[in-house]
Design an enzyme around this catalytic site. Structure first.
Site: not given
Ligand SMILES: [Zn+2]
Length: 382
Positions: A92-95, A145, A317, A343
């Site tokens: 929402s952008g709130g955080f 929120d 890997c 990875h």
């Molecule tokens: Zn890996």
């Protein structure tokens, strides 16, 4: 497009599900790589797809400031802008606004803040957040929120939670109503999730859930965790809250976290996760492996011709040595960040595949043995 969530199996409290969204299916439990600025850092959309990501997260706050909703909308929304054809969830952008502690003022109407980019005054109300998310065209949008600070007294957490519930009702009305109509849309482009708040206070969490229950949300999130609380506090909230959440809706735990946190939450009935950890840690040389976290900057890897993780089947890997990855990191080569990110995302997405398969097979013990050291499993296993 209506989102459709089907539970295909459970094992204890753990759930195996399938969430049909406008741009495709998300198999749950699911991990959503974070694409803050409309890009999961260092990855092309094809690479993300190849790694098995079913859905990514976009940040409303960052995209509304740069490049702005109109430019994204001119590309047919965030899917067209970032060339990602699968589902997208936007926050929402709130955080982010609430993280700008010195720059914001909260009123009943919404939040006023200074743009960290140009210092201009910006307003974010529930209606503004819905307007941006509708323009981005995300498959899942989140209600605005009020992010409860941590720690918070019961009174602070109650006031914040009650404001969040009023904002949730305004978000819902605007997303499916006036905001959608203003864009000339016959139906909303996605679905809106409500967010349970209430800090570490279980009675407030249950009151929040009861308030949200008055509206027909397609899914519910647990917000206000991963804010510095202890693992015990977080598990206490989840164990008290989750048995009361509707079984037929997807449950999203916002911002959590480490592999062991994800496992502990899946075992208690969470379906969806997001966290910057695998991508951010990758760029800092912290790599998740079957033998624990490897810091590739460590001198011990200088002449190590073996793979980062012999048990890992990822591109990195299969083709490169620890010494090469350490060399790229020391020389600050872009490829180092890319290989490390491939990875770490593989590690997280493989963990989710293993959890889904374990729930299907009715046996999570092999995946728990592999991903949780014995001392962690005492805390994590429900
Ligand atoms: Zn890996």
């Amino acid at each position: 497009m209506t989102a459709e969530f089907t539970l295909s199996g459970t094992l204890g409290s753990a759930r195996r599900g399938r969430l049909q969204l406008a741009h495709g299916v998300v198999e749950t439990p699911a991990f959503m790589p974070v694409g803050t600025y409309g890009t999961v850092k260092a990855m092309t959309p094809e690479e993300l797809d190849g790694l098995g990501a079913h859905i990514v997260l976009g940040n409303t706050f960052h995209l509304m400031l740069r490049p702005g909703r109109e430019i994204v909308r001119a590309h047919g929304g965030l899917h067209g802008f970032m060339h990602w054809r699968k589902p997208i969830l936007t926050d929402s952008g709130g955080f982010q606004v609430f993280s700008l502690e010195s720059l914001r003022k909260i009123t009943e109407e919404g939040v006023q803040f200074r743009s960290p980019i140009d210092g201009g005054a910006v307003r974010l109300t529930p209606e503004d957040s819905m307007d941006v998310q509708l323009a981005l065209g995300s498959d899942i949008a989140m209600a605005l929120d009020d992010c409860t600070p941590h720690p918070a007294t019961e009174a602070q957490a109650r006031e914040s939670m009650e404001r969040s519930m009023r904002w949730a009702a305004r978000s819902h009305a605007h997303y499916y109503g006036a905001g959608r109509e203003a864009l000339g849309l016959e139906t909303a482009p996605g679905e809106l999730f409500g967010i349970v708040q209430g800090g570490m206070h279980l009675p407030l969490r249950l009151a929040s859930l009861e308030a949200l229950d008055k509206l027909p949300w397609k899914g519910l999130a647990v917000g206000g965790l991963a804010v510095g609380e202890s693992e015990q506090e977080r598990l206490h909230v989840l164990e008290g809250l989750l048995p009361h959440m509707p079984a037929n809706k997807p449950r999203y735990l916002m911002g959590v976290g480490r592999p062991r946190d994800i496992i502990a939450a899946v075992l208690r009935g969470i379906d969806m996760f997001d966290c910057v950890m695998p991508t951010r840690h990758a760029r800092n040389g912290h790599l998740f492996t079957s033998q624990g976290v490897v810091n590739i900057r460590n001198a011990a890897h200088q002449s190590d011709t073996g793979p980062l993780d012999p048990a890992c089947a990822c591109y990195t890997c299969r083709h490169f040595s620890r010494a090469y990855l350490r060399h790229l990191d020391r020389c600050n080569e872009i490829l180092g960040a890319r290989l490390n990110t491939i990875h770490n995302l593989h590690y997280y997405l493989e963990l989710m595949r293993r959890l889904r398969a374990g729930i299907e097979a009715g046996d999570l013990d092999p995946v728990l043995r592999e991903y949780l050291p014995a001392e962690d499993s005492k805390v994590c296993v429900a």
